[in-house]
Design an enzyme around this catalytic site. Structure first.
Site, PDB file in Angstrom:
ATOM      1  N   LEU A  11       0.792  -1.070   0.027  1.00  0.00           N
ATOM      2  CA  LEU A  11      -0.021  -0.082  -0.123  1.00  0.00           C
ATOM      3  C   LEU A  11       0.806   1.218  -0.095  1.00  0.00           C
ATOM      4  O   LEU A  11       1.788   1.528   0.848  1.00  0.00           O
ATOM      5  CB  LEU A  11      -0.900  -0.034   1.309  1.00  0.00           C
ATOM      6  CG  LEU A  11      -1.782  -1.135   1.432  1.00  0.00           C
ATOM      7  CD1 LEU A  11      -2.743  -0.837   2.746  1.00  0.00           C
ATOM      8  CD2 LEU A  11      -2.556  -1.538   0.186  1.00  0.00           C
ATOM      9  N   ARG A  18       2.512  14.996   6.142  1.00  0.00           N
ATOM     10  CA  ARG A  18       3.529  15.574   7.263  1.00  0.00           C
ATOM     11  C   ARG A  18       4.908  15.423   6.574  1.00  0.00           C
ATOM     12  O   ARG A  18       5.812  16.145   7.280  1.00  0.00           O
ATOM     13  CB  ARG A  18       3.496  14.683   8.372  1.00  0.00           C
ATOM     14  CG  ARG A  18       2.218  14.985   9.009  1.00  0.00           C
ATOM     15  CD  ARG A  18       2.070  14.012  10.386  1.00  0.00           C
ATOM     16  NE  ARG A  18       1.535  12.720   9.980  1.00  0.00           N
ATOM     17  CZ  ARG A  18       1.498  11.714  10.680  1.00  0.00           C
ATOM     18  NH1 ARG A  18       2.106  11.610  11.855  1.00  0.00           N
ATOM     19  NH2 ARG A  18       0.824  10.514  10.337  1.00  0.00           N
ATOM     20  N   GLY A  81      -9.146   4.465   2.818  1.00  0.00           N
ATOM     21  CA  GLY A  81      -8.749   3.637   3.922  1.00  0.00           C
ATOM     22  C   GLY A  81      -7.866   2.331   3.259  1.00  0.00           C
ATOM     23  O   GLY A  81      -7.697   2.053   2.270  1.00  0.00           O
ATOM     24  N   TYR A 367      46.255  17.567 -13.453  1.00  0.00           N
ATOM     25  CA  TYR A 367      45.178  17.101 -13.961  1.00  0.00           C
ATOM     26  C   TYR A 367      45.309  16.130 -15.363  1.00  0.00           C
ATOM     27  O   TYR A 367      46.030  16.744 -15.841  1.00  0.00           O
ATOM     28  CB  TYR A 367      44.323  18.361 -14.667  1.00  0.00           C
ATOM     29  CG  TYR A 367      43.098  18.022 -15.281  1.00  0.00           C
ATOM     30  CD1 TYR A 367      41.732  17.337 -14.835  1.00  0.00           C
ATOM     31  CD2 TYR A 367      42.991  18.094 -16.901  1.00  0.00           C
ATOM     32  CE1 TYR A 367      40.927  16.798 -15.422  1.00  0.00           C
ATOM     33  CE2 TYR A 367      41.769  17.730 -17.508  1.00  0.00           C
ATOM     34  CZ  TYR A 367      40.801  17.094 -16.880  1.00  0.00           C
ATOM     35  OH  TYR A 367      39.917  16.608 -17.670  1.00  0.00           O
ATOM     36  N   ALA A 381      54.883  17.151 -10.598  1.00  0.00           N
ATOM     37  CA  ALA A 381      53.998  18.007 -10.073  1.00  0.00           C
ATOM     38  C   ALA A 381      53.424  19.228 -11.163  1.00  0.00           C
ATOM     39  O   ALA A 381      54.150  19.639 -11.938  1.00  0.00           O
ATOM     40  CB  ALA A 381      54.448  18.508  -8.974  1.00  0.00           C
ATOM     41  N   ASN A 387      43.081  19.078 -22.437  1.00  0.00           N
ATOM     42  CA  ASN A 387      42.164  18.060 -23.393  1.00  0.00           C
ATOM     43  C   ASN A 387      41.248  18.975 -24.139  1.00  0.00           C
ATOM     44  O   ASN A 387      40.597  18.362 -24.944  1.00  0.00           O
ATOM     45  CB  ASN A 387      41.614  17.171 -22.497  1.00  0.00           C
ATOM     46  CG  ASN A 387      40.797  17.425 -21.500  1.00  0.00           C
ATOM     47  OD1 ASN A 387      41.127  18.586 -20.758  1.00  0.00           O
ATOM     48  ND2 ASN A 387      39.747  16.875 -21.026  1.00  0.00           N
TER      49      ASN A 387
END
Ligand code: UD1
Ligand code: CA
Length: 458
Positions: A11, A18, A81, A367, A381, A387
């Site tokens: 169900l 709420r 219900g 990168y 480094a 790209n």
């Protein structure tokens, strides 16, 4: 186990006012899956011959979220219900089966609990799953007679003050033979405090038919708790995380602090795995034997091989990391990053859609995107694979044993040959031949007698 085929009705038509949300309640996330997804997954463990979901509010979104599932969707246009909701599904159920009724907003129910209820129903009984709770406010109460037999379920709003004192509550989960339940549903009335057709009135109907009613009492309250608001959702999230953490720890994973660990998907882990605090694993994550993950890491949809070490503060998404690799601290490994065995990716390094082969090292401030990096390559480094030309992405190839000096710009498309050395600070826009030193930077010169400018007098 039940001997009759099992059919399951979930169900899920309630509005969930709420939650104060435009998202249908059953689609709210718990541990990386919608609430209803948890219930459907647990239901599937029982191999039902049919799974019906009664939906109402936000129906299209609910259905499309689960479009890949084998379910019968039944619309309940007006929420009249729980009994009325089950009645909508009744035409889809077969008389030779037992039906198990679940709620879409009770996500942590265990399959063992469902199997126990189905087994009771297959003995031509009505099974009610109940629980003893500290605070029964709002729940239907299980009413028992002098012999302790269940004779009714009374909704909170319809209960007398004596009944309100009862702490055994109806979890909402029920099971019954379909042919029996059909009759009981058809006889329901809405003559009660809420003007609804209560599924719970099936208990008195069963009693009148001489059908035995058996309550199966669940001890773990979290298992049968529903989500009505975001406070309850957060509480069940913690309960779920606690369960997942315990499952992993029992399987051989060390969690430095299980209360600071979150799984939002599925995790398969080998043994001798150790995970430090504030780690979030989402999607499908596999961790090989001996993997160590440092604090504050987010890992999603990634396979991590044996002995890999992820140091603190890494974000890793849709990647693959082979045995013996070391990543971080502070590394970002993005989709389609394929790190080979023993690769090192260090701090402030971003890797996207690139293959790094065995033993390649990219240790600092770099990168690497749309690239192939050969075995044992060392990237200095501050290297950047340029790209993107503003319109298209291009590939960089760095062959085995190449050495890229610090601060190199590799302007793709470009290839650095095997064993080549790139001088620090070079901007490489044409292929660099194998085994040679390629340097592409302004020549250094010094100007003797040069004077620094001085400040003008005011
Ligand atoms: C229900 C039970 C109560 C039990 C409690 C446990 C009834 C009458 N009462 O009460 O005994 O203690 O659950 O949480 O069964 N739903 C529909 N269509 C409807 C009405 C409800 O699909 O017309 C669904 C809701 O989405 C929800 C579930 O049924 O998933 C329960 O409905 P809810 O209104 O929350 O029932 P409670 O009043 O909490
Ligand atoms: Ca409820």
């Amino acid at each position: 186990m039940s001997t009759l085929p099992i059919e399951i009705v979930i169900l899920a038509a309630g509005q969930g006012t709420r939650m104060r949300s435009t998202l249908p309640k059953v689609l709210h996330d718990l541990g990386g899956r919608p609430l209803l997804g948890h219930v459907m997954d647990t239901a599937a463990v029982l191999n039902p011959t049919r799974l019906c979901v009664v939906y109402g509010h936000g129906g299209d979104t609910v259905m499309s979220t689960f479009a890949d599932r084998d379910a019968t969707w039944v619309h309940q246009s007006e929420q009249r219900g729980t009994g009325h909701a089950v009645l909508q599904a009744a035409p889809h159920l077969s008389d030779e089966a037992v039906v198990l009724i679940l709620f879409g907003d009770v996500p942590l129910v265990r399959s063992e609990t469902l199997e126990a209820a189905a087994a009771i129903a297959s003995q031509d009984k009505l099974a009610v799953v109940s629980a003893m709770v500290a605070d029964p406010t709002g729940y239907g109460r299980v009413i028992r007679d002098a012999n302790d037999s269940v004779v009714a379920i009374r909704e909170h709003k319809d209960a007398s003050s004596a009944e309100l004192a009862i702490r055994e509550i109806n979890t909402g989960i029920m099971a019954a033979p379909v042919n029996r339940l059909r009759g009981w549903l058809e006889g329901l009335t809405n003559d009660n405090a809420q003007g609804e057709y209560y599924l719970t009135d099936a208990v008195e109907a069963a009693l009148a038919d001489g059908v035995a009613i058996e309550a199966s009492v669940v001890l773990d309250e979290d298992e049968v708790s529903g989500v009505n608001d975001r406070v309850q959702l957060a509480r069940l999230e913690r309960a779920y995380q606690h369960r997942e953490a315990e499952r992993l720890m029992r399987a051989g994973v060390s969690l430095r602090d299980p209360t600071r660990f979150d799984v939002r998907g599925t995790v398969e882990a080998g043994t001798e795995v150790s995970i430090d605090v504030n780690v979030v694993l989402s999607g499908r994550v596999t961790l090989g034997t001996g993997v160590r993950i440092g604090p504050n890491c987010v890992v999603s949809d990634t396979n991590i091989g044996d002995g890999v070490e992820i140091l603190a503060n890494c974000v890793i998404e849709s990647a693959s990391i082979a045995a013996g690799a070391r990543v971080g601290p502070f590394a970002r490994v993005r989709p389609e990053a394929d790190l080979g065995p023993d690769v090192h990716v260090g701090n402030f390094v971003e890797i996207k859609k690139s293959v790094l082969k065995r033993g390649a090292k990219v240790n600092h401030l770099t990168y690497i995107g749309d690239s192939e990096v050969g075995e044992r390559v060392n990237v200095g480094a501050g290297t950047i694979t340029c790209n993107y030309d503003g319109a298209n992405k291009h590939r960089t190839t760095i062959e085995d044993d190449a050495f890229i000096g610090s601060g190199a710009m590799l302007v793709a498309p470009v290839t650095v040959g095997a064993g080549a050395t790139i001088g620090a600070g070079s901007t490489i826009s044409r292929d660099a031949p194998a085994n040679e030193l390629t340097v592409a930077r302004g020549k250094q010169r010094s100007i003797s007698g040069w004077q620094r400018p001085v400040k003008n007098k005011k």
